[in-house]
Write a protein that holds these residues in place. Structure first.
Motif, mmCIF file in Angstrom:
data_model
loop_
_atom_site.group_PDB
_atom_site.id
_atom_site.type_symbol
_atom_site.label_atom_id
_atom_site.label_comp_id
_atom_site.label_asym_id
_atom_site.label_seq_id
_atom_site.Cartn_x
_atom_site.Cartn_y
_atom_site.Cartn_z
ATOM 1 N N LEU A 229 2.573 -40.857 8.025
ATOM 2 C CA LEU A 229 3.401 -41.326 6.915
ATOM 3 C C LEU A 229 4.849 -41.519 7.333
ATOM 4 N N ALA A 230 5.310 -40.750 8.322
ATOM 5 C CA ALA A 230 6.690 -40.888 8.772
ATOM 6 C C ALA A 230 6.949 -42.244 9.410
ATOM 7 N N LEU A 231 5.905 -42.899 9.895
ATOM 8 C CA LEU A 231 6.089 -44.225 10.475
ATOM 9 C C LEU A 231 6.584 -45.226 9.445
ATOM 10 N N TYR A 232 6.272 -44.982 8.166
ATOM 11 C CA TYR A 232 6.649 -45.905 7.105
ATOM 12 C C TYR A 232 7.960 -45.495 6.443
ATOM 13 N N MET A 233 8.603 -44.470 7.006
ATOM 14 C CA MET A 233 9.881 -43.989 6.490
ATOM 15 C C MET A 233 10.994 -44.184 7.509
ATOM 16 N N ALA A 234 10.771 -45.072 8.474
ATOM 17 C CA ALA A 234 11.765 -45.363 9.503
ATOM 18 C C ALA A 234 11.719 -46.854 9.805
ATOM 19 N N ILE B 111 7.357 -51.426 4.010
ATOM 20 C CA ILE B 111 6.989 -50.576 2.872
ATOM 21 C C ILE B 111 8.243 -50.304 2.042
ATOM 22 N N PRO B 112 8.709 -51.274 1.283
ATOM 23 C CA PRO B 112 9.960 -51.074 0.535
ATOM 24 C C PRO B 112 9.890 -49.947 -0.482
ATOM 25 N N ALA B 113 8.682 -49.592 -0.948
ATOM 26 C CA ALA B 113 8.563 -48.519 -1.946
ATOM 27 C C ALA B 113 9.024 -47.178 -1.394
ATOM 28 N N LEU B 114 9.047 -47.029 -0.074
ATOM 29 C CA LEU B 114 9.450 -45.764 0.550
ATOM 30 C C LEU B 114 10.867 -45.825 1.130
ATOM 31 N N ARG B 115 11.624 -46.857 0.767
ATOM 32 C CA ARG B 115 12.947 -47.036 1.379
ATOM 33 C C ARG B 115 13.855 -45.843 1.126
ATOM 34 N N ALA B 116 13.731 -45.198 -0.032
ATOM 35 C CA ALA B 116 14.602 -44.054 -0.330
ATOM 36 C C ALA B 116 14.315 -42.865 0.569
ATOM 37 N N LEU B 117 13.180 -42.868 1.258
ATOM 38 C CA LEU B 117 12.741 -41.701 2.023
ATOM 39 C C LEU B 117 13.002 -41.853 3.520
ATOM 40 N N ARG B 118 14.117 -42.442 3.890
ATOM 41 C CA ARG B 118 14.412 -42.593 5.305
ATOM 42 C C ARG B 118 14.716 -41.245 5.952
ATOM 43 N N ILE B 119 14.121 -41.005 7.107
ATOM 44 C CA ILE B 119 14.203 -39.728 7.809
ATOM 45 C C ILE B 119 15.525 -39.624 8.570
ATOM 46 N N GLN B 120 15.990 -38.391 8.753
ATOM 47 C CA GLN B 120 17.213 -38.169 9.528
ATOM 48 C C GLN B 120 17.055 -38.709 10.955
ATOM 49 N N LYS C 129 20.302 -39.048 12.855
ATOM 50 C CA LYS C 129 21.470 -38.462 13.534
ATOM 51 C C LYS C 129 22.006 -37.323 12.660
ATOM 52 N N SER C 130 21.126 -36.425 12.258
ATOM 53 C CA SER C 130 21.566 -35.319 11.417
ATOM 54 C C SER C 130 22.619 -34.493 12.154
ATOM 55 N N LEU C 131 23.722 -34.229 11.474
ATOM 56 C CA LEU C 131 24.856 -33.506 12.060
ATOM 57 C C LEU C 131 25.322 -34.173 13.355
ATOM 58 N N GLY C 132 25.064 -35.481 13.453
ATOM 59 C CA GLY C 132 25.548 -36.264 14.585
ATOM 60 C C GLY C 132 24.628 -36.332 15.774
ATOM 61 N N SER C 133 23.503 -35.553 15.783
ATOM 62 C CA SER C 133 22.719 -35.524 17.018
ATOM 63 C C SER C 133 21.217 -35.368 16.862
ATOM 64 N N PHE C 134 20.709 -34.918 15.728
ATOM 65 C CA PHE C 134 19.283 -34.566 15.644
ATOM 66 C C PHE C 134 18.476 -35.702 15.010
ATOM 67 N N ASP C 135 17.473 -36.184 15.746
ATOM 68 C CA ASP C 135 16.620 -37.292 15.319
ATOM 69 C C ASP C 135 15.209 -36.747 15.067
ATOM 70 N N PHE C 136 14.701 -36.939 13.828
ATOM 71 C CA PHE C 136 13.396 -36.383 13.467
ATOM 72 C C PHE C 136 12.353 -37.470 13.222
ATOM 73 N N ARG C 137 12.612 -38.692 13.621
ATOM 74 C CA ARG C 137 11.599 -39.734 13.517
ATOM 75 C C ARG C 137 10.486 -39.497 14.545
ATOM 76 N N VAL D 74 7.864 -35.043 4.185
ATOM 77 C CA VAL D 74 7.745 -35.885 5.369
ATOM 78 C C VAL D 74 9.046 -36.638 5.621
ATOM 79 N N SER D 75 9.773 -36.963 4.549
ATOM 80 C CA SER D 75 11.035 -37.689 4.705
ATOM 81 C C SER D 75 12.176 -36.793 5.171
ATOM 82 N N GLY D 76 11.933 -35.498 5.332
ATOM 83 C CA GLY D 76 12.956 -34.602 5.871
ATOM 84 C C GLY D 76 13.649 -33.733 4.855
ATOM 85 N N ALA D 77 13.105 -33.626 3.624
ATOM 86 C CA ALA D 77 13.776 -32.843 2.582
ATOM 87 C C ALA D 77 13.868 -31.369 2.943
#
Length: 601
Positions: free
Chosen positions: A340-345, A367-376, A378-386, A538-541
């Motif tokens: 599911l994370a593939l459709y949030m990036a 998948i525009p319906a999931l646009r609000a659920l983009r995953i981090q 560059k969280s805090l400038g460096s962390f990528d969770f895709r 899955v979106s990183g909440a």
């Protein structure tokens, strides 16, 4: 976790039907059975063994009892006669509990249910006539402790008749009951043997709710365009147990004896299954069938949507055949890089996102319906969770100091090799496979002062380190009253929001009973909106809740972590927000099934 190929399967002809032979390969699975809300390819052939949902929650009416519910037989039309759905005779339905870490593949408690059908009036095509019932179903409930012998605790339980309609249930031409609801409630029984379990087996409204048509159309959710509960006005068959906490707790302690509401000694893991004989012989003259007595598991379920939305279609049947702790090694990879994370990036970096990892393709643009659920990214400038990114795997030894990542489960939780590219091993994988400990960094951002690897405010501890898919529940956590204005079907995500933003809870880092700490994924209440919660997770909440904020938060320049992206995630809707009917206020809590003569579609 690998299974060696031992013997090729064979299909028998003539009057024999093999129902559960499997072939296991050292490199891949090729099984012949499956289950759960039709989410695996072969379950359509065996709906009576289809385990649709599992629930485990603190009884809101009694702090010393836990309610476990396993539902089976999906998509029952209330008007689906003349042979209405009921439990299968040649199936072992089981609810399994782990409360210890010793003997990880052995149940600490198992409740087994077997059912028998009787035709009281074979001369009629009606299911009910003149106080006689066909397909009348009774059951035996047996209990095993520590993998030992099974002991009967209910010898002659009664499954109430299907809710066909008023002439069949309340008139003199039928069963002449005062009401279906009272009749159904009257079948609740107390088990023998001293533990005081209450037991119910019978049909119920299906408590699960989701826009099935949209979500399986490539996640095309239609929140503002005619969302429809694909399970509305369908029934299921429920096995419900109300069990004292002291029966489920590893050393027989009551809930009142817990050292805190997050006492780790009160964590249990729950899953349910159905098993069939490996061989059935059919009579060529229409007589009774003959089963051998060697049973094999054909269905299982712990965490909701595990097999539906995490396991790829080529592995679904195999997953159903395995037991928790015996999953294929690849299951960890599915959790560390959930599909599911593939459709949030997005493939093209947006809003300052980091470039996508090499050799990784995303589908967020489609998948525009999931646009609000983009995953981090560059969280805090460096962390990528895709998917395929490094996540937290690059933490240094100094950064891991004082956290759960330097302990025995550190390598499992961190997947601490950037080359592995398993970024969600720190949040999605433990939620499904170990539970989440009350340890750094798994505490709320409250009190962390911008450092996600610092101590924060505790809000969950359902860590039971027996690796495998189970629904984990900390029985020490109090139930949130369903009448409370703070009650939310968003479960632990709602508790996290209160713990970070509400003045009653965000002024300290002590353990407090925050409303909805008893909600999914700390167990699962009937009300919990698990589809939305899992999509948000899955979106990183969950990462955001512990201080790994979304990309539009910049420390030192952005006033608050409550950025537009975070608000978009919290306000996201999957289209169907609640069940199509209410829930009962006492055991068995699942609602009276829909009546066959009152359904309009």
């Amino acid at each position: 976790m690998k299974h060696l190929l031992t013997k090729p399967s064979q299909w028998l002809v003539a009057a024999c039907a093999v129902t559960a032979l499997s072939v296991w390969s050292a490199t891949r699975y090729t099984p012949l059975e499956a289950s759960s809300h039709r989410e695996a390819p072969l379950i359509a052939d065996d709906p009576l063994a289809d385990n649709t949902d599992v629930y485990a929650f603190k009884d809101p009416s009694d702090p010393e009892r836990i309610v476990l519910i396993a539902d089976y037989i999906p998509f029952q039309l209330p008007q689906g006669g003349p042979n209405y759905s009921t439990f299968g005779e040649n199936i072992r339905y089981e609810i399994h509990i782990k409360n210890k870490t010793t003997n990880p593949t052995v149940d600490d408690i198992t409740y087994r249910f077997t059912f028998t059908r009787t035709n009281e009036d074979p001369s009629t095509f009606f299911n009910i006539r003149l106080n006689k019932q066909n397909l009348k179903t009774t059951y035996v409930c047996e209990k095993s402790v520590g993998g030992g012998a099974f002991t009967t605790i209910v010898a002659n339980g009664v499954v109430p008749a299907y809710n066909i309609g008023p002439r069949s249930i309340t008139s003199g031409a039928g069963l002449a009951k005062a009401s279906y609801t009272d009749y159904r409630q009257g079948t609740v029984t107390t088990a023998a043997g001293g533990a005081g379990e209450q037991v119910f087996c019978g049909s119920s409204d299906d408590p699960f709710y989701v826009d099935l048509g949209a979500i399986f159309d490539l996640a095309g959710l239609r929140a503002n365009n005619g969302a429809r509960d694909g399970l509305a006005k369908y029934n299921v068959h429920s096995i419900a147990l109300s069990i004292p906490v002291s029966t489920l707790q590893a050393t027989g302690q009551t809930a009142a004896a817990a050292t805190s509401i997050l006492d780790g000694n009160y964590v249990i893991g729950v899953w349910a299954s159905a098993s069939r004989p490996t061989m059935r012989t059919l009579s060529m003259s229409g007589g009774a069938t003959t089963d051998n007595m060697a049973y094999t598991q054909v269905s299982r379920l712990g965490m909701p949507l595990m097999n539906e939305a995490i396991i790829p279609i080529g592995a679904k049947d195999a997953w159903n055949r395995a037991k928790p702790g015996a999953e294929a090694d690849a299951t960890d990879k599915y959790l560390s890089n959930p599909e599911l994370a593939l459709y949030m990036a997005d493939n093209v970096p947006m809003n300052g996102a980091a470039p996508k990892p090499a050799n990784q393709t995303y589908y967020g643009e489609a998948i525009p319906a999931l646009r609000a659920l983009r995953i981090q990214t560059k969280s805090l400038g460096s962390f990528d969770f895709r998917n395929g990114a490094a996540g937290l795997s690059g933490l240094t030894t100094a950064q891991r100091a004082g956290t759960v990542f330097e302990g025995a489960y550190g390598p499992y939780l961190l997947d601490n090799s950037a080359a592995k590219g398993g970024p969600r091993s720190v949040d999605i994988k433990p939620i499904f496979h170990t539970g989440v400990p009350n340890a750094i960094p798994y505490q709320l951002a409250t009190g962390k002062n911008g450092n996600p690897l610092a101590a924060g405010k505790p809000f969950i501890n359902n860590f039971l380190p027996v690796v495998g898919d189970m629904l984990r529940l900390n029985m020490a956590v109090p139930a949130t009253p369903r009448t409370s204005p703070d009650f939310s079907n968003q479960g632990l995500l709602a508790a996290a929001v209160l713990g970070i933003t509400d003045a009653r809870y965000n002024g300290n880092t002590t353990i407090q009973n925050i409303p909805n700490m008893d909600g999914f994924p700390n167990g699962r209440r009937l009300e919990d909106e698990v589809v939305k919660i899992e999509l948000q997770a899955v979106s990183g909440a969950v990462l955001a809740a512990i201080g790994l904020w979304y990309d539009d938060y910049t420390p030192g320049t952005t006033p608050s972590p409550a950025t537009p992206q975070l608000k978009g995630v919290l306000n996201f809707t999957a289209g169907v927000e609640k069940n199509d009917t209410t829930f009962r206020t006492s055991f068995p809590y699942v609602q009276t099934p829909w009546q066959g003569t009152r359904i309009r579609r």
